[in-house]
Design a protein around this motif. Structure first.
Motif, PDB file in Angstrom:
ATOM      1  N   ALA A  20       0.837  -1.207   0.000  1.00  0.00           N
ATOM      2  CA  ALA A  20       0.000   0.000   0.000  1.00  0.00           C
ATOM      3  C   ALA A  20       0.866   1.250   0.000  1.00  0.00           C
ATOM      4  O   ALA A  20       0.533   2.252  -0.651  1.00  0.00           O
ATOM      5  N   VAL A  21       1.987   1.203   0.724  1.00  0.00           N
ATOM      6  CA  VAL A  21       2.911   2.347   0.752  1.00  0.00           C
ATOM      7  C   VAL A  21       3.509   2.561  -0.634  1.00  0.00           C
ATOM      8  O   VAL A  21       3.579   3.695  -1.134  1.00  0.00           O
ATOM      9  N   LEU A  22       3.935   1.481  -1.278  1.00  0.00           N
ATOM     10  CA  LEU A  22       4.524   1.597  -2.610  1.00  0.00           C
ATOM     11  C   LEU A  22       3.509   2.135  -3.620  1.00  0.00           C
ATOM     12  O   LEU A  22       3.834   3.011  -4.431  1.00  0.00           O
ATOM     13  N   ILE A  23       2.291   1.624  -3.576  1.00  0.00           N
ATOM     14  CA  ILE A  23       1.268   2.084  -4.521  1.00  0.00           C
ATOM     15  C   ILE A  23       0.984   3.569  -4.313  1.00  0.00           C
ATOM     16  O   ILE A  23       0.924   4.356  -5.270  1.00  0.00           O
ATOM     17  N   GLU A  24       0.802   3.977  -3.062  1.00  0.00           N
ATOM     18  CA  GLU A  24       0.544   5.387  -2.768  1.00  0.00           C
ATOM     19  C   GLU A  24       1.714   6.260  -3.223  1.00  0.00           C
ATOM     20  O   GLU A  24       1.527   7.336  -3.802  1.00  0.00           O
ATOM     21  N   GLY A  25       2.923   5.782  -2.981  1.00  0.00           N
ATOM     22  CA  GLY A  25       4.102   6.556  -3.368  1.00  0.00           C
ATOM     23  C   GLY A  25       4.268   6.670  -4.865  1.00  0.00           C
ATOM     24  O   GLY A  25       4.656   7.721  -5.390  1.00  0.00           O
ATOM     25  N   LEU A  26       3.977   5.598  -5.591  1.00  0.00           N
ATOM     26  CA  LEU A  26       4.060   5.633  -7.047  1.00  0.00           C
ATOM     27  C   LEU A  26       3.055   6.632  -7.623  1.00  0.00           C
ATOM     28  O   LEU A  26       3.372   7.387  -8.548  1.00  0.00           O
ATOM     29  N   ARG A  27       1.865   6.633  -7.057  1.00  0.00           N
ATOM     30  CA  ARG A  27       0.852   7.597  -7.514  1.00  0.00           C
ATOM     31  C   ARG A  27       1.270   9.026  -7.178  1.00  0.00           C
ATOM     32  O   ARG A  27       1.127   9.933  -7.998  1.00  0.00           O
ATOM     33  N   ASP A  28       1.795   9.234  -5.970  1.00  0.00           N
ATOM     34  CA  ASP A  28       2.268  10.569  -5.590  1.00  0.00           C
ATOM     35  C   ASP A  28       3.400  11.039  -6.499  1.00  0.00           C
ATOM     36  O   ASP A  28       3.564  12.240  -6.723  1.00  0.00           O
ATOM     37  N   GLY A  29       4.172  10.078  -7.020  1.00  0.00           N
ATOM     38  CA  GLY A  29       5.283  10.413  -7.899  1.00  0.00           C
ATOM     39  C   GLY A  29       4.883  10.613  -9.349  1.00  0.00           C
ATOM     40  O   GLY A  29       5.747  10.815 -10.211  1.00  0.00           O
ATOM     41  N   GLY A  30       3.591  10.553  -9.642  1.00  0.00           N
ATOM     42  CA  GLY A  30       3.115  10.841 -10.981  1.00  0.00           C
ATOM     43  C   GLY A  30       2.775   9.637 -11.832  1.00  0.00           C
ATOM     44  O   GLY A  30       2.360   9.793 -12.993  1.00  0.00           O
ATOM     45  N   ALA A  31       2.922   8.430 -11.298  1.00  0.00           N
ATOM     46  CA  ALA A  31       2.606   7.239 -12.081  1.00  0.00           C
ATOM     47  C   ALA A  31       1.110   6.927 -12.011  1.00  0.00           C
ATOM     48  O   ALA A  31       0.441   7.229 -11.017  1.00  0.00           O
ATOM     49  N   GLU A  32       0.602   6.338 -13.081  1.00  0.00           N
ATOM     50  CA  GLU A  32      -0.758   5.803 -13.069  1.00  0.00           C
ATOM     51  C   GLU A  32      -0.668   4.362 -12.585  1.00  0.00           C
ATOM     52  O   GLU A  32       0.015   3.534 -13.197  1.00  0.00           O
ATOM     53  N   VAL A  33      -1.330   4.063 -11.469  1.00  0.00           N
ATOM     54  CA  VAL A  33      -1.258   2.716 -10.903  1.00  0.00           C
ATOM     55  C   VAL A  33      -2.655   2.111 -10.859  1.00  0.00           C
ATOM     56  O   VAL A  33      -3.571   2.678 -10.266  1.00  0.00           O
ATOM     57  N   SER A  34      -2.814   0.958 -11.499  1.00  0.00           N
ATOM     58  CA  SER A  34      -4.055   0.194 -11.394  1.00  0.00           C
ATOM     59  C   SER A  34      -3.747  -1.093 -10.640  1.00  0.00           C
ATOM     60  O   SER A  34      -2.630  -1.616 -10.706  1.00  0.00           O
ATOM     61  N   GLU A  35      -4.733  -1.578  -9.909  1.00  0.00           N
ATOM     62  CA  GLU A  35      -4.533  -2.784  -9.115  1.00  0.00           C
ATOM     63  C   GLU A  35      -5.291  -3.966  -9.710  1.00  0.00           C
ATOM     64  O   GLU A  35      -6.476  -3.865 -10.027  1.00  0.00           O
ATOM     65  N   VAL A  36      -4.591  -5.068  -9.844  1.00  0.00           N
ATOM     66  CA  VAL A  36      -5.193  -6.345 -10.207  1.00  0.00           C
ATOM     67  C   VAL A  36      -4.841  -7.283  -9.059  1.00  0.00           C
ATOM     68  O   VAL A  36      -3.752  -7.858  -9.008  1.00  0.00           O
ATOM     69  N   ASN A  37      -5.758  -7.408  -8.116  1.00  0.00           N
ATOM     70  CA  ASN A  37      -5.452  -8.043  -6.842  1.00  0.00           C
ATOM     71  C   ASN A  37      -6.578  -8.968  -6.413  1.00  0.00           C
ATOM     72  O   ASN A  37      -7.752  -8.595  -6.454  1.00  0.00           O
ATOM     73  N   ARG A  38      -6.215 -10.169  -6.007  1.00  0.00           N
ATOM     74  CA  ARG A  38      -7.153 -11.118  -5.417  1.00  0.00           C
ATOM     75  C   ARG A  38      -6.500 -11.657  -4.147  1.00  0.00           C
ATOM     76  O   ARG A  38      -5.720 -12.610  -4.198  1.00  0.00           O
ATOM     77  N   PRO A  39      -6.767 -11.057  -2.981  1.00  0.00           N
ATOM     78  CA  PRO A  39      -6.092 -11.486  -1.749  1.00  0.00           C
ATOM     79  C   PRO A  39      -6.269 -12.981  -1.483  1.00  0.00           C
ATOM     80  O   PRO A  39      -7.377 -13.519  -1.572  1.00  0.00           O
ATOM     81  N   LEU A  40      -5.161 -13.625  -1.169  1.00  0.00           N
ATOM     82  CA  LEU A  40      -5.182 -15.059  -0.915  1.00  0.00           C
ATOM     83  C   LEU A  40      -5.888 -15.390   0.396  1.00  0.00           C
ATOM     84  O   LEU A  40      -6.472 -16.470   0.545  1.00  0.00           O
ATOM     85  N   GLY A  41      -5.821 -14.461   1.355  1.00  0.00           N
ATOM     86  CA  GLY A  41      -6.486 -14.696   2.633  1.00  0.00           C
ATOM     87  C   GLY A  41      -5.685 -15.553   3.583  1.00  0.00           C
ATOM     88  O   GLY A  41      -6.221 -16.057   4.577  1.00  0.00           O
ATOM     89  N   LEU A  42      -4.389 -15.722   3.323  1.00  0.00           N
ATOM     90  CA  LEU A  42      -3.514 -16.472   4.227  1.00  0.00           C
ATOM     91  C   LEU A  42      -2.341 -15.583   4.597  1.00  0.00           C
ATOM     92  O   LEU A  42      -1.554 -15.195   3.732  1.00  0.00           O
ATOM     93  N   ASP A  43      -2.211 -15.242   5.893  1.00  0.00           N
ATOM     94  CA  ASP A  43      -1.075 -14.434   6.318  1.00  0.00           C
ATOM     95  C   ASP A  43       0.154 -15.312   6.490  1.00  0.00           C
ATOM     96  O   ASP A  43       0.118 -16.530   6.247  1.00  0.00           O
ATOM     97  N   THR A  44       1.252 -14.710   6.918  1.00  0.00           N
ATOM     98  CA  THR A  44       2.495 -15.469   7.064  1.00  0.00           C
ATOM     99  C   THR A  44       2.326 -16.633   8.021  1.00  0.00           C
ATOM    100  O   THR A  44       2.814 -17.749   7.764  1.00  0.00           O
ATOM    101  N   ALA A  45       1.630 -16.406   9.133  1.00  0.00           N
ATOM    102  CA  ALA A  45       1.445 -17.465  10.131  1.00  0.00           C
ATOM    103  C   ALA A  45       0.690 -18.648   9.531  1.00  0.00           C
ATOM    104  O   ALA A  45       1.030 -19.815   9.784  1.00  0.00           O
ATOM    105  N   ALA A  46      -0.323 -18.373   8.724  1.00  0.00           N
ATOM    106  CA  ALA A  46      -1.096 -19.452   8.100  1.00  0.00           C
ATOM    107  C   ALA A  46      -0.244 -20.224   7.096  1.00  0.00           C
ATOM    108  O   ALA A  46      -0.348 -21.449   6.995  1.00  0.00           O
ATOM    109  N   ARG A  47       0.591 -19.500   6.377  1.00  0.00           N
ATOM    110  CA  ARG A  47       1.469 -20.176   5.401  1.00  0.00           C
ATOM    111  C   ARG A  47       2.495 -21.040   6.112  1.00  0.00           C
ATOM    112  O   ARG A  47       2.843 -22.131   5.650  1.00  0.00           O
TER     113      ARG A  47
END
Length: 372
Positions: A20-47
């Protein structure tokens, strides 16, 4: 000329805010950022649980395939908008990077590789059975790194741990914090630092975090009425931490705080506790909570390691990794001098504002896209 970036993968910004920090920063820096995201729903502990119990692997495969089918369909729908200049594969994207390469063969693929699979296996003692699991994790890392054009790491120590050929095509981007944290910090600094000192730890109680070190320090401080501590989260070392700190009546245990509430929650404290573990990973990273705590206007108290010293020197209290005695002394020192604690809160916020906003963090990625 504008830059079009696709943030891609099964990442979950509520569990791992780095992307989220990288996406926000890229947009603040003038880049057009689109998201193609499907959260897996497993955090590090679950993995990690799946690695401990391999019979659960089919569940992981099924969930991953379901997410990938959605990612592929979304990517194909977006083809009419043209080829992106770059694809950013979010954190824990060891498998997603292969799909990104397949779907975007002519785009520059960036892999956010903050933590290696082998590092997680070693830290959480999953390398038994003659090292078979560790070898498997190393192979997963190697294949992921080969699939990426550019590898993003968060510290120079992490960069040095990469294979030599990969190191040459890597960039270092600190973790940083999103705008919500800085907004909360600006408001929090209007509040004076008073006694009792309020400290907070937020984490998954992994060996990197070193929660038992914190708990042992709290046991040392059991009779000090000037210090109150809130421990947020659960995980591998949670039970041990609760046992060690059981004699301190000024410790509050909270199961979790929702991601959207966390900036204001942490900003309500004077001190943000970082990491204190001694496993190799703990010596190479600067955790989310250090950047977030500083952005929230809290004193950051964390371990004195090379990367954390570089990032926070002059704006934090640093203690020897694994030293509960030094941690207890640091908290007592802050409680004894609230005015000094407030100056450190201001210094932490100022340093975060100067170096660790999303735009500052993402600048190296934009530079690499524009000048390969």
């Amino acid at each position: 000329m504008g830059v079009h970036i696709v943030a891609f993968g099964t990442y979950d910004v509520t569990a791992h805010p780095r992307v989220a920090v990288l996406i926000e920063g890229l947009r603040d820096g003038g880049a057009e950022v689109s998201e193609v995201n499907r959260p897996l729903g497993l955090d590090t502990a679950a993995r990690v649980a799946i690695l401990r119990q391999p019979w659960r692997l089919p569940l992981l495969a099924l969930r991953l395939l379901a997410c990938w089918s959605g990612l592929a369909a979304e990517t194909l729908r977006r083809r009419r908008h043209g080829r992106p200049d770059a694809v950013l594969v979010g954190y824990l994207g060891h498998f997603d990077v292969h799909l990104a390469r397949l779907l975007h063969p002519r785009s520059t693929i960036f892999l956010d590789h903050m933590v290696s699979a082998a590092g997680v296996a070693a830290n959480r003692r999953l390398a038994g059975s003659g090292g078979l699991k560790l070898r498997l994790m190393k192979a997963i890392d190697a294949m992921a790194l080969r699939s990426a054009d550019v590898v993003i790491v968060d510290t120079y120590e992490q960069q040095e741990s990469l294979p030599e050929g990969v190191r040459e095509r890597s960039v270092v981007c600190a973790v940083g914090a999103t705008k919500e944290w800085f907004d909360a910090g600006a408001e929090a600094l209007r509040r004076p630092t008073e006694t009792p000192l309020q400290a907070v730890f937020v984490g998954l109680f992994s060996p990197t975090h070193g929660a038992p070190v914190i708990a042992d320090a709290l046991d040392i401080l059991a009779d000090d009425e000037r210090i109150e501590v809130t421990m947020v989260g659960q995980g591998q070392q949670y039970d041990e931490a609760r046992r060690l700190a059981a004699d301190n009546p000024r410790v509050t245990w909270v199961d979790w705080v929702e991601a959207e509430d966390l900036p204001d929650f942490v900003a309500g404290f004077d001190v943000s506790l970082g990491i204190f573990g001694t496993v190799p990973q703990a010596l190479r990273v600067v955790p989310n909570k250090a950047f977030q705590g500083a952005a929230a206007g809290a004193v950051v108290v964390t371990s004195d390691t090379a990367p954390q010293r570089r990032v926070l020197q002059g704006a934090a209290l640093l203690v020897a990794p694994g030293s509960s005695q030094e941690l207890a002394a640091a908290l007592a020192k802050l409680a004894e001098d609230p005015d000094e604690a407030h100056l450190l809160r201001q210094a932490a916020y100022a340093r975060a504002m100067e170096h660790y906003t999303p735009r500052a963090v993402a600048s190296a990625v934009i530079e690499r896209i524009r000048h390969p």
